[in-house]
Design a protein around this motif. Sequence first.
Motif, PDB file in Angstrom:
ATOM      1  N   LEU A  87       0.757  -1.028   0.159  1.00 52.21           N
ATOM      2  CA  LEU A  87      -0.002   0.013  -0.170  1.00 52.21           C
ATOM      3  C   LEU A  87       0.828   1.112   0.262  1.00 52.21           C
ATOM      4  O   LEU A  87       2.113   1.222   0.719  1.00 52.21           O
ATOM      5  CB  LEU A  87      -0.788   0.066   1.173  1.00 52.21           C
ATOM      6  CG  LEU A  87      -1.718  -1.115   1.529  1.00 52.21           C
ATOM      7  CD1 LEU A  87      -2.463  -0.983   2.843  1.00 52.21           C
ATOM      8  CD2 LEU A  87      -3.119  -1.129   0.350  1.00 52.21           C
ATOM      9  N   PHE A  97     -10.170   2.864  -0.744  1.00 49.63           N
ATOM     10  CA  PHE A  97      -9.353   2.514  -1.545  1.00 49.63           C
ATOM     11  C   PHE A  97      -8.036   1.298  -0.962  1.00 49.63           C
ATOM     12  O   PHE A  97      -7.952   0.471  -1.635  1.00 49.63           O
ATOM     13  CB  PHE A  97      -8.386   3.662  -1.986  1.00 49.63           C
ATOM     14  CG  PHE A  97      -8.942   4.645  -2.801  1.00 49.63           C
ATOM     15  CD1 PHE A  97     -10.425   4.397  -3.402  1.00 49.63           C
ATOM     16  CD2 PHE A  97      -8.432   6.029  -3.160  1.00 49.63           C
ATOM     17  CE1 PHE A  97     -10.600   5.363  -4.257  1.00 49.63           C
ATOM     18  CE2 PHE A  97      -8.776   6.664  -3.933  1.00 49.63           C
ATOM     19  CZ  PHE A  97     -10.361   6.668  -4.464  1.00 49.63           C
ATOM     20  N   TYR A 100      -9.970  -1.958  -0.752  1.00 46.46           N
ATOM     21  CA  TYR A 100     -10.221  -2.393  -2.180  1.00 46.46           C
ATOM     22  C   TYR A 100      -8.788  -3.086  -2.617  1.00 46.46           C
ATOM     23  O   TYR A 100      -8.651  -4.202  -3.135  1.00 46.46           O
ATOM     24  CB  TYR A 100     -10.691  -1.264  -3.109  1.00 46.46           C
ATOM     25  CG  TYR A 100     -10.691  -1.777  -4.471  1.00 46.46           C
ATOM     26  CD1 TYR A 100     -12.093  -2.334  -4.776  1.00 46.46           C
ATOM     27  CD2 TYR A 100      -9.874  -1.793  -5.444  1.00 46.46           C
ATOM     28  CE1 TYR A 100     -12.504  -2.878  -6.091  1.00 46.46           C
ATOM     29  CE2 TYR A 100     -10.216  -2.113  -6.773  1.00 46.46           C
ATOM     30  CZ  TYR A 100     -11.365  -2.644  -6.916  1.00 46.46           C
ATOM     31  OH  TYR A 100     -11.532  -3.108  -8.253  1.00 46.46           O
ATOM     32  N   GLN A 101      -7.833  -2.402  -2.266  1.00 48.02           N
ATOM     33  CA  GLN A 101      -6.458  -2.838  -2.643  1.00 48.02           C
ATOM     34  C   GLN A 101      -6.277  -4.188  -1.777  1.00 48.02           C
ATOM     35  O   GLN A 101      -5.601  -5.046  -2.162  1.00 48.02           O
ATOM     36  CB  GLN A 101      -5.432  -1.772  -2.171  1.00 48.02           C
ATOM     37  CG  GLN A 101      -5.186  -0.896  -3.463  1.00 48.02           C
ATOM     38  CD  GLN A 101      -4.706  -1.406  -4.648  1.00 48.02           C
ATOM     39  OE1 GLN A 101      -3.950  -2.529  -4.593  1.00 48.02           O
ATOM     40  NE2 GLN A 101      -5.063  -0.812  -6.004  1.00 48.02           N
ATOM     41  N   LEU A 104      -8.092  -6.980  -3.370  1.00 51.57           N
ATOM     42  CA  LEU A 104      -7.326  -7.212  -4.575  1.00 51.57           C
ATOM     43  C   LEU A 104      -6.093  -8.212  -4.534  1.00 51.57           C
ATOM     44  O   LEU A 104      -5.930  -9.039  -5.277  1.00 51.57           O
ATOM     45  CB  LEU A 104      -7.146  -5.933  -5.591  1.00 51.57           C
ATOM     46  CG  LEU A 104      -6.955  -6.054  -6.959  1.00 51.57           C
ATOM     47  CD1 LEU A 104      -8.091  -6.102  -7.586  1.00 51.57           C
ATOM     48  CD2 LEU A 104      -6.344  -5.107  -7.300  1.00 51.57           C
TER      49      LEU A 104
END
Lengths: 420, 423
Positions: A87, A97, A100-101, A104
């Motif tokens: 990150l 965000f 989500y990261q 993912l």
Amino acid sequence: MDYEKTVAKTRQILKDRLTDRSVPDELVGLDEQYTELLNYMNRTVSLGESNTCILIGPSGCGKTALVKKAIQSLNETYNNDFYCVNLNGLLHTSDQFVRYQIGLQLGQQIKGFRSDGDVFNLLKSGTSNTKPIFIIIYNFDAFAKNCSQLFVYNIFNIATSKNCPISVIGITRKANVFNELAQNILSRNSYCHIDIDRPCNFESFAEIIRNCLMINEAIFDDIEYSQEFNEKIEELFDYESFYNLINQTFNYSTDFIRSFYKICFDAVCKLTIDSPFLLPEDFSMSTLQDCGNIDTVLKGLTQNQLWLLLAINSLDLRFQTKTFNFAMVYEEYKNYMKSYARESGSTYRMKICKEHVALAEFEFLESRKILQCVDENKFQQKQYKMMRLLLLPEQIIDAINDNEKCPTMMKEWVNRVFTL
Amino acid sequence: MALEPQQLKNILFEEFPGRTRQIETLLNWFGTPKEKTPPTIFIHGNRALGKTELIKRLFKLGFTSRQFSFLDCRVCYSIEDLFEIILNDLTGEQLSCKSINDFVMNLQEICEIGSETRYMIFDNADVLWDLFSTLTPALLTLPQWIGLNVCGIFISQAPWEKFRMAVGIPEPWQLYFPEYTRDELIQILMKSCPDDEDPCFYKAFVENICNSFYENCDLIDFFRLLPDLFDKFVEPIQEERATRNDISLLCNELKSYFNETLDKLYLQDISAANFEDQLPQWSLYLLIATFLGSYIPQNLDQRYFATKACEKPRLPRVPKKQKLSHDSPAKLPQQLKGPQSFELERVLAIFQSIYYNHRNIQTIDIHQQIESFVAHHLVVCTVPYDRLGSREYRCNVSYHCVKQVSRDIGFDLSKYLDEFDYN
């Protein structure tokens, strides 16, 4: 043809290195920190320990390289038996965000998070038998600032709870990062931090440069070329001009490693089939001098703009105001021009810059960020917008004194302000 | 179709005099299409030095269309637009992109297709700061962060120092565009030579202009000035008072136009719309009253606006010597600080004092007129609307405008503004 390819490959490899896109093979002077970090990460993978750790150091000292290298080494030892979530605080600027990261980067089976709770549940669900997760947060200070406090707290909370092997590694340049974290986050922090500093002596700096420019002979088909290339690099250090250049960068640059990389980058760009080796004359300071700082901007100003700056300077000294508007500045300028004409007794009619021209110049100074509006929101006529100067008075005076084209009238104003 | 590097270089050298070093540096940095470039490049310099033009031309000639995206941040000022235009330029498809997260993912996908460098060019990059506070740091970190072959180019007039606001932004490779020297300037200006003109003759003209204006004008100004001045320059020839060989005579004649042209340079001197025709006379007086209310300090009201009956005999004023010392800085004249706000009652009083026929005007009309002034931004309301009670206003009309108005209606403004040394 083959030879050309070899040179191109060399150029490519060196460019990768110099633009921070590949990890250096060897870390100079960071052995201690490396062992510490590796030990710590090793414990997470082998024992399932969860922990937090913050790496603190100035830019260009090798924080990122250190982490990447440690991950590389763990990869080899454990054959990829762990997850890594990267990150960046400057890029992932909100909870959403980041959530989500994480989803993912952890893989497919956990896509489509609805809420923060899902992420936390997922992270919490690990046991000492599941794959360990490293959450690596670059620009940690920005991350802690941009994401909500509770979010950061929860991540830390999970990372310090007993049963799941999650470890958070923060990377930051801010030495006082701990002071800025909220109390409840600090209580979940294991206070493990590794301080990294730039190489403090000239020898290790030279060593870094040498490592960075040398190419690995093993990966080249053309052994002869690579050997000769490396020999030439060794020779570089014997040249006085090159030595001086390193010395100068080391002593006068703050981020000296990155600065020197930039110098090297220019030299590497010049590698062609006609000059396949790095020569001392390829390296020059001029790359860094291209950085136009505020002084070069001042050199490029026109006379009318300099007059305005002088008037601002004079206003500051006479009235001790840090804020001013165009009307004041123009008045000051006009007064000076008139009084100069009176005192010098010249019959020559002074050319005073017209008000609307001066106003255009004034706005230009604002667009170059030399002046800044004090109160953006206040609706006010252009002439009366209060401004602040973003320069030091000395900078204006130097700019006038160094400028050969300035008339004596201008230089006299500088002196006169000081005698007041 | 992309050109060969050497060919490209030669064309650019020819088109951009005085930019040889910058062109070489840039081309060196870019290298062959598949090579890694510096992650971020920051191009900075004064206006009208060829930054944008050079980059535009270089990419147009040297690269194919899917390799780069050129974006003027002044034209596209919303984040979604910005992302979508870049992605559209790089892929040729219309992708929807709402956040930086989507953008990064899309960009990663694009970069995995081929190994050529993709360039994202941001012109007027300083505008990005105003868009969204976390956007600029993110864009500056992005190329390095994804580690792929992406290069961000930021063109700005402000130096890098003003960009270094967030901790952790990687330092970009910087390229400074210096000012043109006089010779370079002449070389560039020669490009504006009309086709049917003798270059030697035109050069003499350009040199003459440069000598006079080099200090004060940049390239934009020059291109604006030249056509007009050239017409004036050849005027004596057309009138058959001189021949083409009398350069010095022509130059001398031209000098008389210099001041006039310089004034025209920035056409900011647009006179205010004449509202004299549209407003009744008393409203013009009211406007003047608001102006006086804004610029005359309240403590002088009695002196200017009091009726004869209560006027006190004025004491002879003792001239005060202005002392300049660092302990007590001199005071700035009030009017330079700009208009001050006033209460409505005060303006009503001033209005009554300056307008002879005020008894015929209804107060409600005055209130309405003030409100319509506010609507037209001639007067600004300085107290938020939601606050009840006294309203405060500030005059927003320039001195020149008020002077014009008062001259038209025959009002002697100088009587009230005698302390102003304001022209």
